[in-house]
Enzyme design. Structure first.
Site, mmCIF file in Angstrom:
data_model
loop_
_atom_site.group_PDB
_atom_site.id
_atom_site.type_symbol
_atom_site.label_atom_id
_atom_site.label_comp_id
_atom_site.label_asym_id
_atom_site.label_seq_id
_atom_site.Cartn_x
_atom_site.Cartn_y
_atom_site.Cartn_z
ATOM 1 N N SER A 1 0.844 -1.192 0.000
ATOM 2 C CA SER A 1 0.000 0.000 0.000
ATOM 3 C C SER A 1 0.880 1.241 0.000
ATOM 4 C CB SER A 1 -0.899 0.010 1.245
ATOM 5 O OG SER A 1 -1.550 1.256 1.395
ATOM 6 N N TYR B 1 -1.279 -0.300 10.418
ATOM 7 C CA TYR B 1 -1.450 -0.745 9.035
ATOM 8 C C TYR B 1 -0.333 -0.195 8.150
ATOM 9 C CZ TYR B 1 -3.546 -1.310 4.401
ATOM 10 O OH TYR B 1 -3.778 -1.643 3.087
#
Length: 263
Positions: free
Chosen positions: A147, A160
């Site tokens: 990501s 995250y």
């Protein structure tokens, strides 16, 4: 482009979203696919039905990639059915939606749960398929779905973002360790249109966030499951000399000079 007909791919977390789009794209290229899910069995079966329309074989398999025994069993199931594994897409992921300023919103258990799936799970899956993939004369491809959060530090929560940063680093390590037979690369999507973010931010927060990303991105677009799947396929069937690379898929929003994380 590498010929994918009769090849075998495992895509973790493929009952919906990017994983589902990737499985269906691989199936449309003639690739047999193992569809992995942890909780969404109905979604996995729908994906399998869509793939079957392309005339390929499918295997729906329940497994939690955070469990090493599940990873080993999933790899063995693919080998038992097809006798080979050619492609692994480490897509399974999890998070907790917590504003970055809220340091009390995350504890050690949150970090451990997120890392167990996003980082350790990807490592365990790669280890589980390595022997079979190394045995193929054509070699194989591993694609990690990371990501932009791992590059910018902006994401659904700090844990995250940190886990995706670790995934990018792990991609470099695995590319060195598994060559020359295996290529290991990563895609880094920005915020992806779909239910995952809608559920996390709420409808109003989601619309506001995506509008801001489209405003600041040079291409005025945000990523979709389909566009990320196309990037994954590029690493699988595109130039066979590429390994250890990270491809950002975000419409260019990482180029914006204005902080994107403020809502």
């Amino acid at each position: 482009m590498k010929e994918l007909a009769n090849r075998v791919a495992i895509v973790t977390g493929s009952s919906s979203g990017v994983g589902a789009a990737t499985v269906e794209l691989l199936a449309s290229s003639g690739c047999n696919v193992l569809i992995n899910y942890h909780a969404n069995s109905e979604g996995a079966e729908r994906v399998a039905a869509a793939c079957a329309n392309h005339g390929v074989e499918t295997l729906v398999y329940e497994a939690n990639v955070a469990m090493d025994s599940d990873c080993q069993a999933m790899a063995q199931a693919a080998v038992k059915k097809w006798g080979r594994i050619d492609i692994l897409v480490n897509n399974a992921g999890t998070t907790k939606f917590v504003n970055h300023q809220n340091l009390d919103g995350l504890d050690s258990e949150d970090f451990q749960r997120i890392y167990a799936v996003n980082v350790i799970g990807a490592y365990q899956m790669t280890r589980a398929v390595n022997t079979s993939m190394q045995a193929q004369a054509e070699g194989g491809a591993v694609v990690n779905v990371a990501s932009t959060a791992g590059l910018t530090g902006i994401g659904s929560c700090i844990a995250y973002a940190a886990s995706k940063g670790a995934m990018v680093t792990m991609t470099l390590s695995l590319a060195r360790a598994l060559g020359p037979k295996l290529r290991v690369n990563a895609v880094c999507p920005g915020f992806i249109e779909g239910d995952w973010l809608k559920d996390g931010y709420g409808e109003q927060g989601y619309e506001k966030l995506m509008a801001r990303y489209r405003e600041l991105a040079p291409l005025k677009r945000t990523a979709t499951a389909a566009t990320v799947a196309e990037a994954i396929l590029h690493f699988i069937s595109g130039p066979q000399i590429v390994t250890g690379e990270t491809l950002i898929v975000d419409g260019g929003s990482h180029l914006a000079t204005t902080p994107l994380g403020r809502r």
